[in-house]
Scaffold this active site. Structure first.
Site, short mmCIF file in Angstrom:
data_model
loop_
_atom_site.label_atom_id
_atom_site.label_comp_id
_atom_site.label_asym_id
_atom_site.label_seq_id
_atom_site.Cartn_x
_atom_site.Cartn_y
_atom_site.Cartn_z
N ARG A 64 74.77 15.20 -63.31
CA ARG A 64 74.52 15.72 -62.08
C ARG A 64 73.22 16.74 -62.07
O ARG A 64 73.17 17.61 -63.21
CB ARG A 64 75.49 16.43 -61.21
CG ARG A 64 75.24 17.44 -60.15
CD ARG A 64 74.89 16.64 -58.88
NE ARG A 64 74.89 17.40 -57.67
CZ ARG A 64 73.76 18.19 -57.25
NH1 ARG A 64 72.59 18.49 -58.07
NH2 ARG A 64 73.70 18.92 -56.34
N GLU A 72 73.20 13.24 -48.86
CA GLU A 72 74.36 12.28 -49.08
C GLU A 72 73.72 11.16 -48.73
O GLU A 72 73.09 10.88 -47.71
CB GLU A 72 75.75 12.98 -48.35
CG GLU A 72 76.10 14.23 -48.54
CD GLU A 72 76.80 14.15 -50.08
OE1 GLU A 72 77.27 13.02 -50.72
OE2 GLU A 72 76.60 15.18 -50.74
N ARG A 107 81.44 15.76 -63.85
CA ARG A 107 80.00 15.38 -64.23
C ARG A 107 79.41 16.24 -65.12
O ARG A 107 79.67 17.66 -65.01
CB ARG A 107 79.31 15.11 -62.97
CG ARG A 107 79.97 14.33 -61.89
CD ARG A 107 78.93 14.29 -60.51
NE ARG A 107 79.18 15.47 -59.97
CZ ARG A 107 78.78 15.87 -58.71
NH1 ARG A 107 78.20 14.99 -57.77
NH2 ARG A 107 78.93 17.17 -58.23
#
Length: 195
Positions: A64, A72, A107
């Site tokens: 990330r 999104e 992540r």
């Protein structure tokens, strides 16, 4: 030098009793610090405009990107931002990655630098966070505002009407707000401006 003396000096150097002196390189920018700590990774795929699957050796991991928040994929401009990043981060491309821990979802957090074909005039790799913000593909999202450069780049992209900012600054909804909307409210934001 005699060979035995040379071996003695070399052995002492290796064991640490002699050093060549520490080289202090002042690292003033975030990108330069990231470059100094970076390791090469190969892009496997773009999951989201700010999330990628990378590979180092035989190990893959989800990264990330720090400092930005991209729309999104279900949000207006989300698919376009992801496609735009996908053109820069094609599968197989080698990038530099400086890892900075993990998020709540497991992540890896980090910075991505583009070392080949996208370098600045000084020959330094381009930080991907900067590229996303300056092209209007993401919001600057540096909570501590440690990188004011990103906010300046976002302002410039807004003024030029790039990417997210094509129809002005009031239209795009930041992802952290979008995620809290119910389906009915999300539907209200789907019309209007297109990429």
């Amino acid at each position: 030098f005699r060979p035995t003396l040379l071996l003695l000096v070399f052995g002492c150097f290796l064991s640490g009793c002699i050093s060549l002196g520490e080289v202090d390189v002042p690292v003033s920018s975030f990108a330069a610090r990231a470059e100094a700590a970076a390791q090469a990774a190969r892009v496997v795929r773009v999951v989201h405009a700010d999330t990628y699957i990378l590979m180092v050796g035989a190990t893959t991991y989800r990264l990330r990107l720090l400092g930005v928040d991209a729309p999104e994929t279900t949000q207006p401009f989300g698919k376009q931002a992801m496609d735009s990043v996908g053109r820069v981060l094609r599968a197989g491309r080698v990038v530099l990655v400086a890892k900075s821990g993990y998020d709540l979802y497991g992540r890896t957090l980090g910075t991505v630098l583009l070392p080949t074909g996208t370098t600045t005039a000084a020959g330094r790799p381009v930080p991907l966070d900067s590229l996303l913000v300056s092209r209007g593909w993401a919001w600057a999202a540096d909570e501590r505002r440690a990188r004011p450069r990103l906010y300046a780049e976002q302002l410039s992209a807004q003024q030029r009407g790039l990417g997210l900012w094509k129809c002005g600054t009031a239209e795009p909804v930041p992802p952290h707000i979008w995620r809290g909307f119910n389906a009915k409210v999300k539907q209200l934001y789907r019309g209007g401006c297109t990429w």
